[in-house]
Design a protein around this motif. Structure first.
Motif, PDB file in Angstrom:
ATOM      1  N   SER A  25       0.827  -1.218   0.000  1.00 49.76           N
ATOM      2  CA  SER A  25       0.000   0.000   0.000  1.00 49.76           C
ATOM      3  C   SER A  25       0.855   1.260   0.000  1.00 49.76           C
ATOM      4  CB  SER A  25      -0.899   0.021   1.241  1.00 49.76           C
ATOM      5  OG  SER A  25      -0.138   0.309   2.410  1.00 49.76           O
ATOM      6  N   VAL A  27       1.452   2.790   2.595  1.00 51.44           N
ATOM      7  CA  VAL A  27       0.949   3.585   3.731  1.00 51.44           C
ATOM      8  C   VAL A  27       1.588   3.050   5.016  1.00 51.44           C
ATOM      9  CG1 VAL A  27      -1.085   4.267   5.064  1.00 51.44           C
ATOM     10  CG2 VAL A  27      -1.230   4.043   2.566  1.00 51.44           C
ATOM     11  N   VAL A  29       2.001   3.049   8.994  1.00 54.04           N
ATOM     12  CA  VAL A  29       1.165   3.371  10.158  1.00 54.04           C
ATOM     13  C   VAL A  29       1.870   2.886  11.416  1.00 54.04           C
ATOM     14  CG1 VAL A  29      -1.136   3.138  11.204  1.00 54.04           C
ATOM     15  CG2 VAL A  29      -0.890   3.023   8.706  1.00 54.04           C
ATOM     16  N   ASN A  45       2.107  -1.377  11.151  1.00 51.23           N
ATOM     17  CA  ASN A  45       1.441  -2.293  10.211  1.00 51.23           C
ATOM     18  C   ASN A  45       2.488  -3.167   9.540  1.00 51.23           C
ATOM     19  OD1 ASN A  45       2.260   0.092   8.819  1.00 51.23           O
ATOM     20  ND2 ASN A  45       0.834  -0.309   7.150  1.00 51.23           N
ATOM     21  N   GLU A  47       2.496  -5.650   6.405  1.00 51.97           N
ATOM     22  CA  GLU A  47       1.759  -6.190   5.252  1.00 51.97           C
ATOM     23  C   GLU A  47       2.381  -7.502   4.795  1.00 51.97           C
ATOM     24  OE1 GLU A  47       1.487  -3.000   2.378  1.00 51.97           O
ATOM     25  OE2 GLU A  47       0.075  -1.898   3.652  1.00 51.97           O
ATOM     26  N   CYS A  56      -2.680  -4.674  10.864  1.00 53.20           N
ATOM     27  CA  CYS A  56      -2.690  -3.231  11.104  1.00 53.20           C
ATOM     28  C   CYS A  56      -1.807  -2.878  12.317  1.00 53.20           C
ATOM     29  CB  CYS A  56      -4.105  -2.740  11.386  1.00 53.20           C
ATOM     30  SG  CYS A  56      -5.171  -2.680   9.943  1.00 53.20           S
ATOM     31  N   ALA A  57      -1.388  -1.619  12.362  1.00 54.65           N
ATOM     32  CA  ALA A  57      -0.541  -1.144  13.455  1.00 54.65           C
ATOM     33  C   ALA A  57      -1.238  -1.295  14.811  1.00 54.65           C
ATOM     34  CB  ALA A  57      -0.174   0.319  13.212  1.00 54.65           C
ATOM     35  N   GLU A  58      -2.521  -1.021  14.850  1.00 54.10           N
ATOM     36  CA  GLU A  58      -3.251  -1.124  16.122  1.00 54.10           C
ATOM     37  C   GLU A  58      -3.233  -2.560  16.637  1.00 54.10           C
ATOM     38  OE1 GLU A  58      -4.215   0.299  13.358  1.00 54.10           O
ATOM     39  OE2 GLU A  58      -5.521   2.017  13.684  1.00 54.10           O
ATOM     40  N   VAL A  78      -2.810   6.644  17.060  1.00 51.25           N
ATOM     41  CA  VAL A  78      -2.475   6.154  15.724  1.00 51.25           C
ATOM     42  C   VAL A  78      -1.920   7.311  14.894  1.00 51.25           C
ATOM     43  CG1 VAL A  78      -4.872   6.429  14.939  1.00 51.25           C
ATOM     44  CG2 VAL A  78      -3.329   4.890  13.710  1.00 51.25           C
ATOM     45  N   ILE A  86      -5.835   9.920  10.529  1.00 52.08           N
ATOM     46  CA  ILE A  86      -6.414   8.643  10.124  1.00 52.08           C
ATOM     47  C   ILE A  86      -7.082   8.027  11.350  1.00 52.08           C
ATOM     48  CG2 ILE A  86      -4.659   8.268   8.343  1.00 52.08           C
ATOM     49  CD1 ILE A  86      -3.777   5.808  10.169  1.00 52.08           C
ATOM     50  N   TRP A  87      -8.042   7.159  11.100  1.00 57.51           N
ATOM     51  CA  TRP A  87      -8.778   6.496  12.178  1.00 57.51           C
ATOM     52  C   TRP A  87      -8.759   4.991  11.964  1.00 57.51           C
ATOM     53  CZ3 TRP A  87      -9.621   9.412  16.181  1.00 57.51           C
ATOM     54  CH2 TRP A  87      -9.666  10.811  15.993  1.00 57.51           C
ATOM     55  N   PRO A  88      -8.817   4.213  13.029  1.00 55.05           N
ATOM     56  CA  PRO A  88      -8.722   2.751  12.892  1.00 55.05           C
ATOM     57  C   PRO A  88      -9.810   2.181  11.980  1.00 55.05           C
ATOM     58  CG  PRO A  88      -8.497   3.390  15.194  1.00 55.05           C
ATOM     59  CD  PRO A  88      -8.891   4.628  14.439  1.00 55.05           C
ATOM     60  N   CYS A  89      -9.440   1.137  11.237  1.00 58.57           N
ATOM     61  CA  CYS A  89     -10.420   0.436  10.390  1.00 58.57           C
ATOM     62  C   CYS A  89     -11.450  -0.244  11.293  1.00 58.57           C
ATOM     63  CB  CYS A  89      -9.697  -0.586   9.505  1.00 58.57           C
ATOM     64  SG  CYS A  89      -9.114  -2.051  10.407  1.00 58.57           S
TER      65      CYS A  89
HETATM   66  N1  THU Z   1      -3.703   0.498   8.435  1.00 62.10           N
HETATM   67  C1  THU Z   1      -3.345   0.448   9.760  1.00 62.10           C
HETATM   68  O1  THU Z   1      -2.317  -0.152  10.120  1.00 62.10           O
HETATM   69  N2  THU Z   1      -4.136   1.085  10.658  1.00 62.10           N
HETATM   70  C2  THU Z   1      -5.202   1.847  10.340  1.00 62.10           C
HETATM   71  O2  THU Z   1      -5.799   2.460  11.220  1.00 62.10           O
HETATM   72  C3  THU Z   1      -5.644   1.956   8.952  1.00 62.10           C
HETATM   73  C4  THU Z   1      -4.883   1.156   7.962  1.00 62.10           C
HETATM   74  C5  THU Z   1      -2.809  -0.128   7.457  1.00 62.10           C
HETATM   75  C6  THU Z   1      -3.328  -1.363   6.788  1.00 62.10           C
HETATM   76  C7  THU Z   1      -2.481  -1.367   5.531  1.00 62.10           C
HETATM   77  O3  THU Z   1      -1.217  -1.945   5.822  1.00 62.10           O
HETATM   78  C8  THU Z   1      -2.281   0.099   5.222  1.00 62.10           C
HETATM   79  O4  THU Z   1      -2.555   0.789   6.410  1.00 62.10           O
HETATM   80  C9  THU Z   1      -3.160   0.633   4.108  1.00 62.10           C
HETATM   81  O5  THU Z   1      -4.472   0.303   4.319  1.00 62.10           O
END
Ligand code: THU
Length: 132
Positions: A25, A27, A29, A45, A47, A56-58, A78, A86-89
């Motif tokens: 991604s 991205v 985190v 995070n 992947e 995910c990082a959380e 986060v 950004i907010w948790p999924c």
């Molecule tokens: N991701 C997190 O680690 N925490 C979040 O709160 C949102 C998304 C990660 C999942 C994936 O590795 C990347 O961000 C893109 O979605």
């Protein structure tokens, strides 16, 4: 930087973005969780080429806390390398809910500007909990 994110935590989150494994991604985190005794546990995070296996990082931070013997969380932070907050999924909201003290704060820490906080109950109304 605001009271919502102590400078030590905000600094460590920024630093840990470099440890995030996000080749798919792009991205990065980092997350931190504060246990009831005030100890803070971190995660990033991670992947995977088999995409759904990514973490995910959380979830990483919660695993670190639970591994260290803490299963009651009062704050979650986060941060990412995306602009803004950004907010948790959804899945991570449920993972936080599992260990959250009532009123547990979830705090988004941007690279620039003010952090923002919402309770886990606001982010996940009517979360699932098994009767005990
Ligand atoms: N991701 C997190 O680690 N925490 C979040 O709160 C949102 C998304 C990660 C999942 C994936 O590795 C990347 O961000 C893109 O979605």
């Amino acid at each position: 930087m605001t009271d919502l994110a102590p400078p030590t935590v905000a600094h460590e989150l920024r630093r840990l973005l470099a440890s995030s494994h996000a080749p798919y991604s792009g991205v990065h985190v980092a997350a931190a969780v504060e246990a009831a005794d005030g100890s803070v546990h971190y995660g990033v995070n991670v992947e995977n080429a088999a995409y759904p296996q990514g973490v995910c990082a959380e979830a990483s931070a919660i695993s670190a806390a639970v591994t260290a013997g803490h299963n009651s969380l009062r704050r979650v932070w986060v941060a990412s390398d995306l602009p803004g907050l950004i907010w948790p999924c959804g899945g991570c909201r449920q993972k936080i809910w599992e260990f959250a003290e009532p009123g547990c704060e979830v705090i988004s820490v941007p690279a620039e500007g003010a952090a923002e906080s919402h309770t886990i109950e606001a982010l996940l109304p009517l979360g699932f909990r098994l009767p005990r």
